[in-house]
Structures are given as structure tokens and as C-alpha cells.
Scaffold this motif. Structure first.
Motif, PDB file in Angstrom:
ATOM      1  N   ASP A 231       8.381  -7.453  22.046  1.00  0.00           N
ATOM      2  CA  ASP A 231       8.388  -7.470  20.728  1.00  0.00           C
ATOM      3  C   ASP A 231       7.908  -6.106  19.968  1.00  0.00           C
ATOM      4  O   ASP A 231       6.716  -5.795  20.453  1.00  0.00           O
ATOM      5  N   PHE A 232       8.539  -5.706  19.081  1.00  0.00           N
ATOM      6  CA  PHE A 232       7.884  -4.311  18.418  1.00  0.00           C
ATOM      7  C   PHE A 232       8.002  -4.391  16.931  1.00  0.00           C
ATOM      8  O   PHE A 232       8.934  -4.724  16.358  1.00  0.00           O
ATOM      9  N   ILE A 233       6.667  -4.347  16.350  1.00  0.00           N
ATOM     10  CA  ILE A 233       6.518  -4.163  14.931  1.00  0.00           C
ATOM     11  C   ILE A 233       6.068  -2.854  14.601  1.00  0.00           C
ATOM     12  O   ILE A 233       5.280  -2.169  15.040  1.00  0.00           O
ATOM     13  N   PHE A 234       7.030  -2.091  13.774  1.00  0.00           N
ATOM     14  CA  PHE A 234       6.529  -0.793  13.080  1.00  0.00           C
ATOM     15  C   PHE A 234       6.257  -0.945  11.791  1.00  0.00           C
ATOM     16  O   PHE A 234       7.041  -1.398  10.956  1.00  0.00           O
ATOM     17  N   ILE A 235       5.234  -0.335  11.335  1.00  0.00           N
ATOM     18  CA  ILE A 235       4.456  -0.424  10.256  1.00  0.00           C
ATOM     19  C   ILE A 235       4.317   0.834   9.475  1.00  0.00           C
ATOM     20  O   ILE A 235       3.701   1.855  10.130  1.00  0.00           O
ATOM     21  N   ALA A 236       4.843   1.048   8.335  1.00  0.00           N
ATOM     22  CA  ALA A 236       4.701   2.396   7.604  1.00  0.00           C
ATOM     23  C   ALA A 236       3.345   2.439   7.047  1.00  0.00           C
ATOM     24  O   ALA A 236       2.690   1.647   6.640  1.00  0.00           O
ATOM     25  N   ARG A 237       2.954   3.852   7.219  1.00  0.00           N
ATOM     26  CA  ARG A 237       1.391   4.213   6.534  1.00  0.00           C
ATOM     27  C   ARG A 237       1.779   4.620   5.286  1.00  0.00           C
ATOM     28  O   ARG A 237       2.906   5.201   4.839  1.00  0.00           O
ATOM     29  N   ASN A 238       1.016   4.694   4.531  1.00  0.00           N
ATOM     30  CA  ASN A 238       1.033   5.124   3.140  1.00  0.00           C
ATOM     31  C   ASN A 238       1.384   6.759   2.833  1.00  0.00           C
ATOM     32  O   ASN A 238       1.972   7.070   1.886  1.00  0.00           O
ATOM     33  N   THR A 239       1.303   7.225   4.124  1.00  0.00           N
ATOM     34  CA  THR A 239       1.375   8.830   4.113  1.00  0.00           C
ATOM     35  C   THR A 239       2.971   8.930   4.304  1.00  0.00           C
ATOM     36  O   THR A 239       3.399  10.223   4.046  1.00  0.00           O
ATOM     37  N   ILE A 240       3.798   8.079   4.606  1.00  0.00           N
ATOM     38  CA  ILE A 240       5.093   8.033   5.005  1.00  0.00           C
ATOM     39  C   ILE A 240       5.936   8.415   3.496  1.00  0.00           C
ATOM     40  O   ILE A 240       7.155   9.098   3.601  1.00  0.00           O
ATOM     41  N   THR A 241       5.470   8.336   2.421  1.00  0.00           N
ATOM     42  CA  THR A 241       6.110   8.346   1.022  1.00  0.00           C
ATOM     43  C   THR A 241       6.805   9.915   0.920  1.00  0.00           C
ATOM     44  O   THR A 241       7.814   9.974   0.283  1.00  0.00           O
ATOM     45  N   ASP A 242       6.141  10.910   1.369  1.00  0.00           N
ATOM     46  CA  ASP A 242       6.576  12.304   1.093  1.00  0.00           C
ATOM     47  C   ASP A 242       7.197  12.927   2.407  1.00  0.00           C
ATOM     48  O   ASP A 242       7.281  14.127   2.488  1.00  0.00           O
ATOM     49  N   ALA A 243       7.241  12.212   3.341  1.00  0.00           N
ATOM     50  CA  ALA A 243       7.657  12.478   4.971  1.00  0.00           C
ATOM     51  C   ALA A 243       9.246  12.840   4.843  1.00  0.00           C
ATOM     52  O   ALA A 243       9.927  11.927   4.092  1.00  0.00           O
ATOM     53  N   LYS A 244       9.641  14.001   5.676  1.00  0.00           N
ATOM     54  CA  LYS A 244      10.956  13.910   5.837  1.00  0.00           C
ATOM     55  C   LYS A 244      11.545  13.130   7.006  1.00  0.00           C
ATOM     56  O   LYS A 244      10.490  12.823   7.996  1.00  0.00           O
TER      57      LYS A 244
ATOM     58  N   LYS B  46       0.703  -1.238  -0.094  1.00  0.00           N
ATOM     59  CA  LYS B  46       0.069   0.078   0.033  1.00  0.00           C
ATOM     60  C   LYS B  46       0.863   1.230   0.112  1.00  0.00           C
ATOM     61  O   LYS B  46       0.517   2.145  -0.505  1.00  0.00           O
ATOM     62  N   VAL B  47       2.156   1.209   0.605  1.00  0.00           N
ATOM     63  CA  VAL B  47       3.106   2.254   0.491  1.00  0.00           C
ATOM     64  C   VAL B  47       3.474   2.629  -0.964  1.00  0.00           C
ATOM     65  O   VAL B  47       3.717   3.864  -1.206  1.00  0.00           O
ATOM     66  N   GLY B  48       3.619   1.751  -1.710  1.00  0.00           N
ATOM     67  CA  GLY B  48       4.054   1.761  -2.997  1.00  0.00           C
ATOM     68  C   GLY B  48       4.892   0.938  -3.673  1.00  0.00           C
ATOM     69  O   GLY B  48       4.894  -0.137  -3.116  1.00  0.00           O
ATOM     70  N   ASN B  49       5.746   1.166  -4.581  1.00  0.00           N
ATOM     71  CA  ASN B  49       6.633   0.400  -5.223  1.00  0.00           C
ATOM     72  C   ASN B  49       7.727  -0.179  -4.377  1.00  0.00           C
ATOM     73  O   ASN B  49       7.930   0.567  -3.141  1.00  0.00           O
ATOM     74  N   SER B  50       8.615  -0.767  -4.839  1.00  0.00           N
ATOM     75  CA  SER B  50       9.709  -1.277  -3.817  1.00  0.00           C
ATOM     76  C   SER B  50      10.746  -0.221  -3.760  1.00  0.00           C
ATOM     77  O   SER B  50      11.260  -0.162  -2.597  1.00  0.00           O
ATOM     78  N   VAL B  51      11.038   0.697  -4.439  1.00  0.00           N
ATOM     79  CA  VAL B  51      11.554   1.923  -3.944  1.00  0.00           C
ATOM     80  C   VAL B  51      11.214   2.713  -2.739  1.00  0.00           C
ATOM     81  O   VAL B  51      11.785   3.103  -1.935  1.00  0.00           O
ATOM     82  N   LYS B  52       9.876   2.958  -2.905  1.00  0.00           N
ATOM     83  CA  LYS B  52       9.179   3.581  -1.696  1.00  0.00           C
ATOM     84  C   LYS B  52       9.079   2.969  -0.493  1.00  0.00           C
ATOM     85  O   LYS B  52       9.178   3.334   0.483  1.00  0.00           O
ATOM     86  N   ARG B  53       8.869   1.511  -0.719  1.00  0.00           N
ATOM     87  CA  ARG B  53       8.730   0.553   0.677  1.00  0.00           C
ATOM     88  C   ARG B  53      10.040   0.552   1.320  1.00  0.00           C
ATOM     89  O   ARG B  53      10.169   0.815   2.325  1.00  0.00           O
ATOM     90  N   ASN B  54      11.296   0.759   0.578  1.00  0.00           N
ATOM     91  CA  ASN B  54      12.493   0.435   1.210  1.00  0.00           C
ATOM     92  C   ASN B  54      13.025   1.832   1.615  1.00  0.00           C
ATOM     93  O   ASN B  54      13.576   1.844   2.742  1.00  0.00           O
ATOM     94  N   ARG B  55      12.627   2.898   0.983  1.00  0.00           N
ATOM     95  CA  ARG B  55      12.842   4.216   1.782  1.00  0.00           C
ATOM     96  C   ARG B  55      12.063   4.264   2.964  1.00  0.00           C
ATOM     97  O   ARG B  55      12.479   5.015   3.893  1.00  0.00           O
ATOM     98  N   ALA B  56      10.741   3.674   2.906  1.00  0.00           N
ATOM     99  CA  ALA B  56      10.058   3.890   4.230  1.00  0.00           C
ATOM    100  C   ALA B  56      10.584   3.281   5.186  1.00  0.00           C
ATOM    101  O   ALA B  56      10.908   3.425   6.590  1.00  0.00           O
ATOM    102  N   ARG B  57      11.228   2.138   4.966  1.00  0.00           N
ATOM    103  CA  ARG B  57      11.847   1.231   6.129  1.00  0.00           C
ATOM    104  C   ARG B  57      12.991   1.710   6.411  1.00  0.00           C
ATOM    105  O   ARG B  57      13.662   1.931   7.643  1.00  0.00           O
TER     106      ARG B  57
END
Length: 112
Positions: free
Chosen positions: A79-92, A49-60
Motif C-alpha cells: 500500500d502506498f500513500i503519496f502526500i503533497a507537501r505545501n512546497t508543491i504549489t509552485d512546482a512544475k 496545509k497545501v492551500g485552498n481546494s484549487v491548490k489541493r486538487n492541482r497537487a493531487r
């Protein structure tokens, strides 16, 4: 050699999703659960949902760097799981760090 503080097994993930608790913020969702071990385990995820592989890797990468820069220390035995939301794509990185810190504080696992 594998690092012991990284979540890998599917059974661990499903256990955290089913029996754990979650806290959401603008860019990140945090799932957490006690693990009964003397160390903490982390996972950083970004779904399609975050985007293509480039955007997913950037989010991670953004989440990992934000966690590294934060002053908060997560307690052992969780145990902690951090999940990126799709709003993270343009975030600093600073914005993601603020969001990550806010979510971690709202979990209530950090002792003051």
C-alpha cells in the motif's frame, strides 16, 4: 464499480500511518506498508496545509500525472500513500516527477 487498487477505508490509512514506513522528499512524502494482497493500492493526498481546494486538487493531479509518467513500477503487495507537501504549489510537473521518483527509490521496495 470501484477500483480495487485505490485505498479508501480509514482503517487502512491508520494502519499504514501507524505500522508503515515513510520517506520524504522536497514535494512529496511516501508512506508504504505490505498489505498481503496480490495487488498494490495507492492513495494521493493533499491536506489543507497545501492551500485552498484549487491548490489541493492541482497537487493531487500533479502527483498522479508524475506517477503515471515515471518509468518505475511499484511492486504488488504494498500500500502506498503519496502526500503533497505545501512546497508543491509552485512546482512544475517535471520537478514533482523527479521528487516522486527519488522518494520511491529511497523506499527500497523496488528491486533492481
Amino acid at each position: 464499480m470501484l477500483k480495487k487498487n485505490v485505498l479508501r477505508r480509514k482503517s487502512d490509512f491508520t494502519s499504514i500511518y501507524k505500522r508503515g514506513k515513510s520517506v520524504g522528499d522536497r514535494y512529496v512524502v511516501v508512506f508504504y506498508k505490505k498489505n498481503g494482497l496480490p495487488y498494490k493500492r495507492l492513495a494521493f493526498l493533499a491536506s489543507k496545509k497545501v492551500g485552498n481546494s484549487v491548490k489541493r486538487n492541482r497537487a493531487r493531479r500533479l502527483m498522479k500525472e508524475s506517477y503515471r509518467l515515471t518509468d518505475l513500477t511499484l511492486p504488488e503487495g504494498y500500500d502506498f500513500i503519496f502526500i503533497a507537501r505545501n512546497t508543491i504549489t509552485d512546482a512544475k510537473c517535471a520537478e514533482v516527477k523527479r521528487s516522486l521518483e527519488s522518494a520511491i527509490k529511497r523506499t527500497g521496495v523496488i528491486k533492481k
